[in-house]
Scaffold this active site. Structure first.
Site, PDB file in Angstrom:
ATOM      1  N   LYS A  79      -2.984  -6.858   8.182  1.00  0.00           N
ATOM      2  CA  LYS A  79      -1.827  -6.056   7.975  1.00  0.00           C
ATOM      3  C   LYS A  79      -1.449  -5.163   9.034  1.00  0.00           C
ATOM      4  O   LYS A  79      -2.321  -4.359   9.457  1.00  0.00           O
ATOM      5  CB  LYS A  79      -1.595  -5.297   6.602  1.00  0.00           C
ATOM      6  CG  LYS A  79      -0.508  -4.746   6.228  1.00  0.00           C
ATOM      7  CD  LYS A  79      -0.509  -4.382   4.946  1.00  0.00           C
ATOM      8  CE  LYS A  79       0.769  -3.482   4.291  1.00  0.00           C
ATOM      9  NZ  LYS A  79       0.651  -3.050   2.950  1.00  0.00           N
ATOM     10  N   SER A 158       4.109  -4.452  -0.096  1.00  0.00           N
ATOM     11  CA  SER A 158       4.371  -4.402   1.131  1.00  0.00           C
ATOM     12  C   SER A 158       3.644  -5.420   1.822  1.00  0.00           C
ATOM     13  O   SER A 158       3.980  -5.436   3.221  1.00  0.00           O
ATOM     14  CB  SER A 158       4.356  -2.982   1.582  1.00  0.00           C
ATOM     15  OG  SER A 158       3.082  -2.760   1.674  1.00  0.00           O
ATOM     16  N   SER A 182       0.787  -3.146  -3.589  1.00  0.00           N
ATOM     17  CA  SER A 182       1.149  -3.880  -2.308  1.00  0.00           C
ATOM     18  C   SER A 182       0.344  -5.206  -1.701  1.00  0.00           C
ATOM     19  O   SER A 182       0.790  -5.871  -1.039  1.00  0.00           O
ATOM     20  CB  SER A 182       1.150  -2.845  -0.894  1.00  0.00           C
ATOM     21  OG  SER A 182       2.349  -2.043  -1.248  1.00  0.00           O
TER      22      SER A 182
END
Lengths: 502, 515
Positions: A79, A158, A182
């Site tokens: 990420k 996310s 997330s």
């Protein structure tokens, strides 16, 4: 050949040994998947140069030195809020668009040390503030399931980029971050495994923080075994993160466990308003399965659950206000040409560098932290957080205790972008994070497991939660569920047909 | 970038009230920041040093690079606890760290990590002597309570280039370890404040917790000053920030008290503001526009667990420091040293204070006094002669180049009457100027032919010579003016270049005169 990109770590390593596959050829295959699915926007940067050189190193260890490491030749996505040396780390924000760290986050460093090959940095909501991966300066990440160019589903967030990268076979595993769900939320919506480890089990060093007291690096993989393999190579104490537990990490083993000794709680408060019928049915479906496996399944209560989302929202915004204070355009990040005064430079850099979502959280957080509001909001929220955490303590340690909790991960299957973007960011999160954020408040581990497809053909997932550092039992039970439900994984062999022609 | 600091001119009311004969009482409280003497910074591994090349001692954390985390430096906690114990504070079993937010170019994270809610230690006291020669006739004892001692990060430094209209930032100091010692407003004037700071400097130096070098900013003082009518509650105070010397503390507080008196007596009002001490102009001046009150939006530092210490046992682990173990390492403190000098060496309090005030002087004294009984004489020689010579050569006492070996020989020569006081002074001067630790006093004396003559025949011969050459004085003496003897001895000492043992010479001169 394409099926290889759905192989598990064990299968890949077997193929390496049998020389059906080599790390370099496998990495190329993954890069190819990443390119084929570029339209889904899973990556902020595809690191093909790194991937190839990492693969060559793995190949040497495998065939020349004959000392392979545990993740040699295994492709990973990270990420884009984890720092990676010499590779841009943007947080999906204008503010850090040009930020190239000079150091590696511990999680990435450990994966590299284990031989993993970096395919790319994964898209996210700006600074991980969101639950749909639609608020990134690089545009939204799209869910591969039921994808149509003009009508597509959100990936969840996310860590949506990480989830999509794993789903499409662009990498075997991806690292996400989990502050309120997330990692688990996009994993659930994309039909992959998403693990949020106990707070303190995996180092946060190098993870650009959202809420320090809740953030944990998360792991996304196609199955539980892979998830365990990744966890075993990243977990354990880190001198660079003072909040990691000090005792040595004992690697988790997946074995055939006796399910009759396992007590599962079904918290009634998670049966909330707005939860989809199909989700509730899936929930019953799995609890029935567990009962059939001789688990003791019973209803439990976590009375403060309903307060959780509000408390989460306050604490989140307070820490955001504080964590974002460093982005002033002086040491790094976006700096405008403003020369009137330092204050004006700050103001204009932050105005241009942050989206409205980020700015509104900063503003609200600062309001809560004002001396006159501190007790009214921040302290009150901390007290409630303690009560929420005590709820879990009672359920796990009190009279009539249970070992694990079973709940849905999300309230529905993946919403369409159209529907989702009608709501503002705050409401999106309040809805999407309902089942996931309490685990972050308490610091406990949780894992989202894909169960079956909805009538729309979209993944439906459930979540297991356990007491602090109970990953071993939790993942063993998750493995059991996984092996029984046999979730139909995303067929990434069709990717080329879907996108390349266009 | 530029930053504006508004220097407002003093605004005073012209209407004057004739109440100035009423007495004012001044109230002074200090907050002292001491830079801990450690190799690395409070939360990072970067070097903690003074005077390094600009931005050369900066870790990623010090520059607030995203994703970096603080790791508490154990040595800082130890030195903080050591200081707290030396100041009789209660060390807190659990303390915690907080973020204090404000925007400033030299504060990269946008917040400072400090200890607001639960400090490292609290409730202490400092006892000290107030004695400024020339200001006080006699020393007096004073004490000030300590509210708390907290660990915190230092900020970087901003350099403003007005001509090129830009600001530059040096982060070498960013994240350096500080303790802030917060004193209660127990003092009355600038001299007391200066004496407190002096005592604190001595204590932290003895502990090795801080170099105490105020000129390097290793110890910085903020003074809170207010005045009131006796018996009234505390009134509005002003804060003088970052005073960088001991005499500066005395000067700034004195100036501020007088300024406040003038303002009030002219019917004005004291506003709560931050002021700076202008050491050149010898005045305090308003520092920043205080119309906007800063709200620091304190918040617990989430990346550091609470700091726990072991108060009960001497069991020390990597993560839990034993306080009783640190207590054992506390050396003798200045207050005990003074007591020791007064009780065991029979020094007057004034002398004891002056000797203890200069660590080198104390070391000289203790070593010299070990060998002989004339401790008062030794103290006086050190305070009067050595300090004079150093002053004359514009040298700080801490930079005194004379070694103990040289000093011991010189004192022996003097006490053995091999040299006169004059020669003693001259040799000191020579030692200071040459700064050569190999050059022994005996060598200097030999080279310069300064050896004291105590051969009676030689002295007698010289006395006769003097008498013969000064018939007038001799006549006066013989007429009964005994005081003239001094004059004759003066001539003698001058003509002989201080080479005679003058007590012996005086006896012989008298004898010869009486013949």
């Amino acid at each position: 050949m394409n099926k290889l990109s759905s192989y598990t770590i064990k299968e890949i390593h077997r193929a390496y040994r049998d020389k059906i596959l080599t790390p370099t050829s496998f990495v190329d295959l993954c890069l190819q998947k990443a390119i084929q699915s570029i339209e889904l926007n899973a990556f902020t940067t595809i690191t093909d140069d790194e991937a190839e050189s990492h693969a060559i190193e793995s190949e040497k260890r495998l065939y020349v030195d004959r000392k392979p490491k545990t993740l040699d030749g295994i492709t990973i996505g990270i990420k884009d809020n984890f720092c990676t040396s010499n590779i841009p780390t943007t947080c999906g924000s204008e503010m850090l668009k040009n930020f190239v760290p000079t150091y590696n986050a511990t999680v990435y460093a450990r994966l590299r040390k284990a031989g993993a090959c970096l395919v790319g940095k994964c898209n996210l909501d700006e600074f991980a503030m969101g639950s749909g991966t639609i608020d990134s300066i690089f545009g939204p990440t799209r869910n591969p399931w039921q994808y149509e160019r003009n009508n597509w589903k959100i990936a969840g967030g996310s860590s949506g980029g990480s989830a999509v990268a794993v789903t499409t076979g662009s990498c075997v595993a991806a690292i996400g971050s989990d502050t309120g769900g997330s990692t688990r939320n996009p994993a659930a919506l994309c039909g992959v495994v998403g693990l949020k480890p106990s707070y303190g089990l995996v180092s946060r060093y190098g993870l650009i923080p959202l809420v320090n007291s809740m953030d944990v690096p998360g792991i996304l993989t196609r199955d539980i075994d892979d998830c365990v393999a990744v966890l075993n190579s990243v977990a354990g104490p880190d001198d660079l993160d003072s909040t990691t537990i000090k005792r040595d990490y004992k690697p988790i083993e997946i074995q055939d466990i006796d399910m009759s000794s396992v007590k599962i709680g079904i918290p009634k408060e998670y049966h909330c308003e707005g939860m989809d019928r199909e989700v509730i049915d899936t929930w019953s479906y799995v609890s029935d399965i567990l009962e059939k496996e001789n688990c003791i399944v019973k209803q439990v209560s976590l009375p403060y659950s309903s307060a959780s989302i509000v408390v989460y929202s306050i604490l989140n915004q307070c820490e955001v206000a504080s964590n974002m204070a460093r982005y002033d355009g002086i040491e790094y990040g976006l700096r405008t040409d403003e020369t009137y005064s330092t204050e004006e430079l700050y103001a204009s850099s932050r105005l241009r560098g942050f989206s409205e979502v980020v700015r509104s959280r900063i503003l609200t957080g600062n309001y809560f932290l004002l001396t006159r509001n501190y007790n009214k909001y921040f302290i009150k929220a901390l007290k409630l957080r303690r009560l929420i955490s005590d709820d879990f303590n009672k359920v796990f340690n009190g009279e009539d205790k249970v070992d694990l909790l079973l709940t849905p991960t999300t309230l529905s299957d993946a919403p369409s972008y159209e529907d989702f973007s009608l709501k503002n960011n705050r409401d999106q999160c309040a809805f999407q994070d309902f089942c996931t954020q309490p685990a972050n408040m308490a610091g406990i581990p949780a894992v989202s497991i894909p169960i079956r497809l909805s009538k729309n053909g979209l993944p439906l997932s459930l979540q297991l939660m356990g007491p602090m550092f109970s990953e071993e039992l939790m993942l063993n039970v998750a493995k059991k569920i996984e092996s029984i439900v046999k979730f139909p994984s995303f067929d990434n062999t069709t990717l080329a047909d879907k996108f390349v022609k266009i | 970038m530029y930053r504006f600091i508004y220097y407002k001119s003093l605004r005073m009311c012209n209407r004057s009230h004739s109440t100035s004969f009423n007495k004012w009482e001044s109230v002074v409280g200090l907050e002292v920041h001491a830079l801990l003497n450690t190799n690395s910074k409070l939360f990072s591994g970067a070097q903690n040093t003074f005077g390094g090349v600009v931005n050369s001692c900066v870790s990623l954390f010090d520059a607030a690079i995203p994703g970096t985390l603080p790791v508490l430096n154990r040595k800082c906690v130890e030195l903080g606890i050591k200081t707290a114990l030396a100041l009789s504070c209660k060390v807190n079993e659990v303390s915690s760290l907080d973020r204090k937010h404000y925007f400033y170019a030299d504060l990269p994270a946008g917040y400072q990590i400090t200890q607001q809610r639960a400090p490292l230690a609290s409730d202490g006291v400092i006892n000290f002597q107030v004695f400024t020669p020339g200001f006080h006739k006699k020393p007096y004892k004073k004490s000030s309570k300590i509210k708390q001692i907290q660990l915190e990060q230092d900020s970087g430094k901003s350099l403003h280039d007005a001509e090129l209209k830009r600001s530059l930032v040096d982060l070498n100091r960013a994240g350096a370890p500080l303790i802030e010692v917060v004193f209660e407003p127990d003092l009355q004037d600038g001299e007391e404040a200066a004496a407190l700071v002096k005592e604190l400097v001595l204590i932290v130096q003895r502990l090795g917790a801080c170099t105490g070098r105020m000129e390097e900013g290793a110890l910085r003082v903020d003074a809170n000053v207010s005045i009131r009518r006796p018996g009234d509650p505390l009134s509005t105070r002003t804060e003088i920030k970052n005073i960088g010397s001991i005499r500066g503390v005395a000067g700034a507080v004195r100036y501020e008290i007088e300024r406040q008196k003038t303002v009030l007596e002219n019917g004005g009002r004291i506003i709560n503001e931050t002021r700076a001490w202008d050491a050149v102009g010898r005045a305090t001046i308003p520092m920043r526009d205080k119309e906007v009150v800063q709200d620091y939006r304190y918040m617990p530092e989430p990346n550091l667990p609470p700091l726990r210490v072991n108060l009960k046992s001497k069991h020390d682990t990597q993560h839990v420091i034993s306080v009783p173990l640190i207590q054992e390492q506390i050396p003798e403190l200045p207050e005990s040293s003074r007591k020791n000098l007064i009780e065991n060496y029979q020094l007057r309090p004034e002398a004891a204070i002056q000797i203890v005030n200069e660590p080198i002087l104390l070391k000289y004294f203790v070593d010299l006094a070990e060998e002989r009984s004339q401790s008062t004489k030794i103290a006086n020689l050190l305070i009067n002669e050595l300090l004079t010579v150093l002053n004359k050569n514009k040298l700080d006492i801490s930079d005194c180049p004379i070694t103990l070996r040289q000093l011991k020989e010189l004192f022996k020569l003097f006490f053995d009457k091999k040299i006169s006081l004059e020669v003693f002074k001259n040799v000191l001067d020579d030692l200071v100027i040459s700064s050569d630790s190999d050059k022994m006093p005996s060598k200097i004396i030999q080279e310069r032919n300064w050896t004291l003559i105590s051969d009676e025949t030689e002295i007698t011969k010289f006395c006769i010579e003097i008498i013969e050459n000064n018939p007038k004085l001799v006549k006066q003496y013989k007429e009964g003016k005994v005081k003239v003897l001094k004059a004759l001895l003066g001539v003698m000492s001058k003509n002989s270049q201080n080479k005679f043992d003058m007590s012996l010479a005086s006896r012989i001169m008298e004898e010869v005169l009486k013949k």
